[in-house]
Design a protein around this motif. Structure first.
Motif, PDB file in Angstrom:
ATOM      1  N   UNK A   1       5.417  -1.732 -12.067  1.00 53.34           N
ATOM      2  CA  UNK A   1       5.703  -2.547 -13.249  1.00 53.34           C
ATOM      3  C   UNK A   1       4.372  -2.843 -13.928  1.00 53.34           C
ATOM      4  N   UNK A   2       4.412  -3.327 -15.158  1.00 49.49           N
ATOM      5  CA  UNK A   2       3.202  -3.554 -15.925  1.00 49.49           C
ATOM      6  C   UNK A   2       2.978  -5.034 -16.191  1.00 49.49           C
ATOM      7  N   UNK A   3       1.712  -5.434 -16.162  1.00 43.60           N
ATOM      8  CA  UNK A   3       1.313  -6.791 -16.520  1.00 43.60           C
ATOM      9  C   UNK A   3      -0.123  -6.749 -17.016  1.00 43.60           C
ATOM     10  N   UNK A   4      -0.367  -7.340 -18.189  1.00 41.87           N
ATOM     11  CA  UNK A   4      -1.728  -7.384 -18.713  1.00 41.87           C
ATOM     12  C   UNK A   4      -2.351  -6.025 -18.911  1.00 41.87           C
ATOM     13  N   UNK A   5      -1.554  -5.019 -19.307  1.00 36.93           N
ATOM     14  CA  UNK A   5      -2.032  -3.647 -19.537  1.00 36.93           C
ATOM     15  C   UNK A   5      -2.418  -2.915 -18.257  1.00 36.93           C
ATOM     16  N   UNK A   6      -2.040  -3.446 -17.116  1.00 39.97           N
ATOM     17  CA  UNK A   6      -2.286  -2.777 -15.845  1.00 39.97           C
ATOM     18  C   UNK A   6      -0.954  -2.517 -15.137  1.00 39.97           C
ATOM     19  N   UNK A   7      -0.947  -1.520 -14.262  1.00 37.64           N
ATOM     20  CA  UNK A   7       0.244  -1.187 -13.494  1.00 37.64           C
ATOM     21  C   UNK A   7       0.120  -1.766 -12.088  1.00 37.64           C
ATOM     22  N   UNK A   8       1.245  -2.279 -11.590  1.00 40.42           N
ATOM     23  CA  UNK A   8       1.239  -2.996 -10.312  1.00 40.42           C
ATOM     24  C   UNK A   8       2.401  -2.546  -9.433  1.00 40.42           C
ATOM     25  N   UNK A   9       2.288  -2.883  -8.152  1.00 41.47           N
ATOM     26  CA  UNK A   9       3.398  -2.818  -7.204  1.00 41.47           C
ATOM     27  C   UNK A   9       3.337  -4.057  -6.319  1.00 41.47           C
ATOM     28  N   UNK A  10       4.481  -4.468  -5.845  1.00 40.00           N
ATOM     29  CA  UNK A  10       4.529  -5.404  -4.727  1.00 40.00           C
ATOM     30  C   UNK A  10       4.531  -4.576  -3.448  1.00 40.00           C
ATOM     31  N   UNK A  11       3.683  -4.942  -2.511  1.00 42.33           N
ATOM     32  CA  UNK A  11       3.596  -4.238  -1.230  1.00 42.33           C
ATOM     33  C   UNK A  11       4.005  -5.212  -0.134  1.00 42.33           C
ATOM     34  N   UNK A  12       5.041  -4.835   0.629  1.00 38.86           N
ATOM     35  CA  UNK A  12       5.560  -5.700   1.695  1.00 38.86           C
ATOM     36  C   UNK A  12       5.193  -5.096   3.039  1.00 38.86           C
ATOM     37  N   UNK A  13       4.618  -5.911   3.899  1.00 39.47           N
ATOM     38  CA  UNK A  13       4.263  -5.500   5.254  1.00 39.47           C
ATOM     39  C   UNK A  13       5.189  -6.231   6.226  1.00 39.47           C
ATOM     40  N   UNK A  14       6.282  -5.603   6.648  1.00 36.18           N
ATOM     41  CA  UNK A  14       7.257  -6.277   7.533  1.00 36.18           C
ATOM     42  C   UNK A  14       6.636  -6.729   8.851  1.00 36.18           C
ATOM     43  N   UNK A  15       5.677  -5.968   9.355  1.00 37.76           N
ATOM     44  CA  UNK A  15       5.036  -6.340  10.612  1.00 37.76           C
ATOM     45  C   UNK A  15       3.784  -7.160  10.415  1.00 37.76           C
ATOM     46  N   UNK A  16       3.500  -7.535   9.169  1.00 37.55           N
ATOM     47  CA  UNK A  16       2.276  -8.265   8.874  1.00 37.55           C
ATOM     48  C   UNK A  16       1.119  -7.332   8.646  1.00 37.55           C
ATOM     49  N   UNK A  17       0.339  -7.588   7.625  1.00 37.48           N
ATOM     50  CA  UNK A  17      -0.809  -6.713   7.364  1.00 37.48           C
ATOM     51  C   UNK A  17      -1.820  -6.796   8.490  1.00 37.48           C
ATOM     52  N   UNK A  18      -1.923  -7.974   9.091  1.00 43.01           N
ATOM     53  CA  UNK A  18      -2.860  -8.165  10.192  1.00 43.01           C
ATOM     54  C   UNK A  18      -2.147  -8.147  11.543  1.00 43.01           C
ATOM     55  N   UNK A  19      -0.890  -7.684  11.547  1.00 44.96           N
ATOM     56  CA  UNK A  19      -0.084  -7.539  12.764  1.00 44.96           C
ATOM     57  C   UNK A  19       0.031  -8.875  13.510  1.00 44.96           C
ATOM     58  N   UNK A  20       1.093  -9.574  13.201  1.00 46.16           N
ATOM     59  CA  UNK A  20       1.298 -10.864  13.844  1.00 46.16           C
ATOM     60  C   UNK A  20       2.736 -11.304  13.681  1.00 46.16           C
ATOM     61  N   UNK A  21       2.942 -12.585  13.591  1.00 51.20           N
ATOM     62  CA  UNK A  21       4.288 -13.143  13.514  1.00 51.20           C
ATOM     63  C   UNK A  21       4.719 -13.430  12.081  1.00 51.20           C
ATOM     64  N   UNK A  22       3.966 -12.912  11.109  1.00 48.36           N
ATOM     65  CA  UNK A  22       4.276 -13.174   9.716  1.00 48.36           C
ATOM     66  C   UNK A  22       4.539 -11.885   8.958  1.00 48.36           C
ATOM     67  N   UNK A  23       5.381 -11.998   7.959  1.00 48.74           N
ATOM     68  CA  UNK A  23       5.546 -10.925   6.978  1.00 48.74           C
ATOM     69  C   UNK A  23       4.498 -11.140   5.883  1.00 48.74           C
ATOM     70  N   UNK A  24       3.852 -10.072   5.458  1.00 52.73           N
ATOM     71  CA  UNK A  24       2.824 -10.152   4.420  1.00 52.73           C
ATOM     72  C   UNK A  24       3.339  -9.545   3.125  1.00 52.73           C
ATOM     73  N   UNK A  25       2.960 -10.149   2.010  1.00 54.52           N
ATOM     74  CA  UNK A  25       3.321  -9.627   0.694  1.00 54.52           C
ATOM     75  C   UNK A  25       2.062  -9.613  -0.174  1.00 54.52           C
ATOM     76  N   UNK A  26       1.798  -8.464  -0.797  1.00 52.27           N
ATOM     77  CA  UNK A  26       0.591  -8.297  -1.606  1.00 52.27           C
ATOM     78  C   UNK A  26       0.953  -7.717  -2.968  1.00 52.27           C
ATOM     79  N   UNK A  27       0.107  -8.015  -3.953  1.00 55.21           N
ATOM     80  CA  UNK A  27       0.172  -7.373  -5.257  1.00 55.21           C
ATOM     81  C   UNK A  27      -0.943  -6.345  -5.325  1.00 55.21           C
TER      82      UNK A  27
END
Length: 307
Positions: A53-79
């Motif tokens: 999707x686009x915002x501010x003339x840039x293209x983006x994605x939402x990236x979901x890490x079900x196992x956590x980006x740092x591998x733990x007990x949390x789900x991680x979400x990044x732009x």
């Protein structure tokens, strides 16, 4: 919660929805975007990317890490900024990012916001490593899941930077002083004219003029050097110069301003000495400053910096 339910949830089909009422990009004005995508979360906890999707003339994605980006007990979400190969090599901007998670019971959005963050070619992703605990999201009574779907949204405020490049030219002081002499004809008419301005002359690729004028009560003469090139300067351009203003008589220089220094800009083009000499002194024949109703002025300019 039994193990079969957990496996079914992670392998099942989850829909990520971006709703118009909270997905707006303010960098170019409110721009509602509505999109949806089906994403399968793999059992091995690999990250999942939404559609672009686009915002501010840039293209983006939402990236979901079900196992956590740092591998733990949390789900991680990044732009993440995507399609960076199409951006300039030195691209860089700041953005304030908010990610929303819809609470079906309260009918409200749980907001996760970060203050201004810097994105560039080495940092293309920013987000929340501990977005939400896994056990909270996958609980059978979870308020965030409905029909095996969760609703995520994002709000991005892009703050663009405007780069100002300033070039400074440091000039070596000339071994031979660069001078200009100005011979003023019919000096006696200055009382009527009030001001005289010389022709343009060039020293170190900068154009100059000299200016001689009477002050308010006509008792004193003032002399300025004027940077004519400053007429075409932009707001950031300037020239620094040291200079001397002199009056010559039959026997040579009879009056000098001493060394003056000034930054010349488009808003400040003149510098000199007020009350350089009295008008009566100039007209007194015994002083020998006028020859056939003419006088000679001299300026010596050392251009030091061009910015």
């Amino acid at each position: 919660m039994d193990e079969c339910y957990l496996m079914g949830l992670w392998c099942g089909l989850i829909m990520f929805k971006f709703l118009e009422e909270y997905y707006q990009f303010w960098s170019t004005g409110p721009t509602p975007v509505q999109t949806s995508t089906h994403v399968v979360l793999p059992a091995n906890d690999d990250n999942v990317e939404t559609r672009e999707f686009e915002a501010g003339d840039y293209k983006w994605r939402l990236v979901i890490y079900p196992g956590g980006k740092e591998k733990g007990d949390y789900i991680s979400v990044y732009l993440s900024v995507v399609d960076t190969n199409s951006l300039p090599l030195d691209w860089e901007f700041n953005a304030t990012c908010t990610v929303f998670l819809y609470d079906h019971i309260l009918d409200k959005y749980l907001c996760f916001r970060v203050n201004e963050r810097n994105f560039n070619k080495t940092t293309t992703e920013w987000g929340f490593p501990k977005f939400i605990p896994k056990k909270v999201l996958i609980d059978q009574s979870s308020r965030y899941i409905a029909d095996d779907s969760i609703v995520l949204g994002a709000e991005i405020l892009v703050i663009k930077r405007h780069r100002v490049i300033e070039t400074v030219t440091l000039l070596k002081t000339t071994e031979v002083p660069q001078k200009y002499e100005w011979k003023i004809q019919e000096f006696s008419k200055l009382e009527e004219d009030r001001v005289r301005i010389s022709e343009e002359f060039t020293i170190r690729d900068v154009n100059w003029r000299m200016k001689l004028y009477l002050n308010g009560d006509s008792s004193e003469l003032s002399m300025d050097v004027v940077c004519a090139s400053a007429d075409t300067f932009d707001a950031h351009q300037k020239v620094k110069a040291e200079f001397y203003l002199r009056l010559k008589g039959r026997l040579g220089v009879v009056r000098s301003s001493g060394k003056l220094s000034h930054w010349f800009t488009s808003l400040d083009k003149c510098c000199g000495q007020k009350a350089f000499i009295s008008f009566s002194t100039m007209r007194d024949p015994e002083n020998g400053l006028l020859v056939d109703d003419c006088c000679t002025l001299q300026v010596e300019i050392l251009v030091q910096l061009v910015v």
